[in-house]
Motif scaffolding. Structure first.
Motif, PDB file in Angstrom:
ATOM      1  N   GLU A 194      83.464  65.330  50.190  1.00  0.00           N
ATOM      2  CA  GLU A 194      84.130  65.474  51.489  1.00  0.00           C
ATOM      3  C   GLU A 194      84.324  64.115  52.158  1.00  0.00           C
ATOM      4  OE1 GLU A 194      82.977  70.051  52.759  1.00  0.00           O
ATOM      5  OE2 GLU A 194      81.940  68.404  53.767  1.00  0.00           O
ATOM      6  N   ASN A 195      83.400  63.192  51.960  1.00  0.00           N
ATOM      7  CA  ASN A 195      83.503  61.878  52.602  1.00  0.00           C
ATOM      8  C   ASN A 195      84.548  60.961  51.984  1.00  0.00           C
ATOM      9  OD1 ASN A 195      81.591  62.358  54.588  1.00  0.00           O
ATOM     10  ND2 ASN A 195      79.897  61.561  53.374  1.00  0.00           N
ATOM     11  N   VAL A 196      84.878  61.129  50.707  1.00  0.00           N
ATOM     12  CA  VAL A 196      85.800  60.203  50.049  1.00  0.00           C
ATOM     13  C   VAL A 196      87.212  60.782  49.904  1.00  0.00           C
ATOM     14  CG1 VAL A 196      83.946  58.991  48.838  1.00  0.00           C
ATOM     15  CG2 VAL A 196      85.175  60.856  47.675  1.00  0.00           C
ATOM     16  N   ASN A 197      87.454  61.921  50.499  1.00  0.00           N
ATOM     17  CA  ASN A 197      88.766  62.556  50.422  1.00  0.00           C
ATOM     18  C   ASN A 197      89.212  63.002  51.802  1.00  0.00           C
ATOM     19  OD1 ASN A 197      89.390  62.851  47.419  1.00  0.00           O
ATOM     20  ND2 ASN A 197      87.288  63.594  47.548  1.00  0.00           N
ATOM     21  N   GLU A 198      90.488  63.337  51.897  1.00  0.00           N
ATOM     22  CA  GLU A 198      91.000  63.916  53.132  1.00  0.00           C
ATOM     23  C   GLU A 198      90.463  65.335  53.249  1.00  0.00           C
ATOM     24  OE1 GLU A 198      92.785  62.341  55.448  1.00  0.00           O
ATOM     25  OE2 GLU A 198      92.801  60.523  54.220  1.00  0.00           O
ATOM     26  N   VAL A 199      89.919  65.662  54.411  1.00  0.00           N
ATOM     27  CA  VAL A 199      89.279  66.957  54.645  1.00  0.00           C
ATOM     28  C   VAL A 199      89.913  67.593  55.875  1.00  0.00           C
ATOM     29  CG1 VAL A 199      87.079  68.083  55.181  1.00  0.00           C
ATOM     30  CG2 VAL A 199      87.117  66.137  53.632  1.00  0.00           C
ATOM     31  N   ILE A 200      89.997  68.926  55.836  1.00  0.00           N
ATOM     32  CA  ILE A 200      90.497  69.664  56.989  1.00  0.00           C
ATOM     33  C   ILE A 200      89.509  70.782  57.307  1.00  0.00           C
ATOM     34  CG2 ILE A 200      91.932  71.227  55.603  1.00  0.00           C
ATOM     35  CD1 ILE A 200      94.029  71.000  57.958  1.00  0.00           C
ATOM     36  N   SER A 201      89.260  70.997  58.586  1.00  0.00           N
ATOM     37  CA  SER A 201      88.388  72.083  58.995  1.00  0.00           C
ATOM     38  C   SER A 201      89.180  73.388  58.998  1.00  0.00           C
ATOM     39  CB  SER A 201      87.805  71.832  60.381  1.00  0.00           C
ATOM     40  OG  SER A 201      88.828  71.939  61.359  1.00  0.00           O
ATOM     41  N   LEU A 202      88.467  74.489  58.979  1.00  0.00           N
ATOM     42  CA  LEU A 202      89.112  75.801  59.016  1.00  0.00           C
ATOM     43  C   LEU A 202      89.920  75.977  60.299  1.00  0.00           C
ATOM     44  CD1 LEU A 202      89.354  78.252  57.203  1.00  0.00           C
ATOM     45  CD2 LEU A 202      87.287  79.152  58.232  1.00  0.00           C
ATOM     46  N   GLY A 203      89.368  75.541  61.421  1.00  0.00           N
ATOM     47  CA  GLY A 203      90.093  75.647  62.691  1.00  0.00           C
ATOM     48  C   GLY A 203      91.370  74.822  62.716  1.00  0.00           C
ATOM     49  N   ALA A 204      91.300  73.605  62.195  1.00  0.00           N
ATOM     50  CA  ALA A 204      92.494  72.760  62.134  1.00  0.00           C
ATOM     51  C   ALA A 204      93.521  73.358  61.172  1.00  0.00           C
ATOM     52  CB  ALA A 204      92.131  71.344  61.724  1.00  0.00           C
ATOM     53  N   LEU A 205      93.050  73.885  60.047  1.00  0.00           N
ATOM     54  CA  LEU A 205      93.943  74.507  59.083  1.00  0.00           C
ATOM     55  C   LEU A 205      94.707  75.665  59.742  1.00  0.00           C
ATOM     56  CD1 LEU A 205      94.986  74.696  56.149  1.00  0.00           C
ATOM     57  CD2 LEU A 205      93.063  76.253  55.705  1.00  0.00           C
ATOM     58  N   GLU A 206      93.984  76.496  60.454  1.00  0.00           N
ATOM     59  CA  GLU A 206      94.618  77.620  61.129  1.00  0.00           C
ATOM     60  C   GLU A 206      95.671  77.161  62.122  1.00  0.00           C
ATOM     61  OE1 GLU A 206      93.332  81.839  63.191  1.00  0.00           O
ATOM     62  OE2 GLU A 206      91.827  80.279  62.939  1.00  0.00           O
TER      63      GLU A 206
END
Length: 165
Positions: free
Chosen positions: A149-161
């Motif tokens: 998760e730290n070395v890649n682009e990550v999205i939270s469930l709330g942001a995804l929604e």
């Protein structure tokens, strides 16, 4: 953005191999199932990717090949069988995504430091935008989840929604 949800290797043989993997997988599957429901409601593709390894006996006829019971994958979801860590390597995944005009893949599943990371890098190689769904990847080693998760682009469930079309 035209996204697809990739659910990688949430199979009995891998995800439930020991107590720690089971614990971490059951935590991740809650987030994965929520994302699956969200994608279905939006009419967006859900793609189930399963690893085949004849040497380990992980073949379609074997129980270990099956997805874990807790996973909300349906028979009418897209199913891809892979034999390499990178789900794009020698499969129909890229062709399937191109036909659907997908430009972004949301990655979930098992194992963070192997197949999820390899598929993430594979997506970059073919000019797709890969985003790892936070808390929706699993491993037998908690530190490896955080690393990926730290070395890649990550999205939270709330942001995804919030950003899904």
């Amino acid at each position: 953005m035209k996204p697809a949800l990739l659910v990688i290797d949430m199979q009995q043989h891998y995800a439930f191999a020991n107590e720690e993997k089971t614990r971490l997988t059951l935590r991740a599957v809650e987030f994965i199932n929520t994302a699956i429901d969200l994608f279905r409601k939006k009419g967006l593709p859900v793609i189930c990717i399963q690893h085949r390894d004849e040497a380990e006996g992980v073949v379609p006829e074997a129980d270990g090949f099956k997805n874990i019971d807790q996973l909300a994958i349906n028979p009418d979801d897209i199913h891809i069988i892979k034999t390499y860590g990178n789900a794009f390597n020698k499969t129909s995944l890229e062709e399937t995504l191109r036909k659907l005009s997908v430009d972004t893949v949301i990655l979930t599943g098992y194992c963070a430091e192997y197949c999820v990371l390899s598929t993430c890098r594979g997506a970059l190689d073919i000019d797709l935008v890969p985003l790892i769904l936070r808390n929706a990847i699993s491993s037998g080693i908690p530190e490896n989840i955080r690393f990926v998760e730290n070395v890649n682009e990550v999205i939270s469930l709330g942001a995804l929604e919030a950003v899904l079309p």
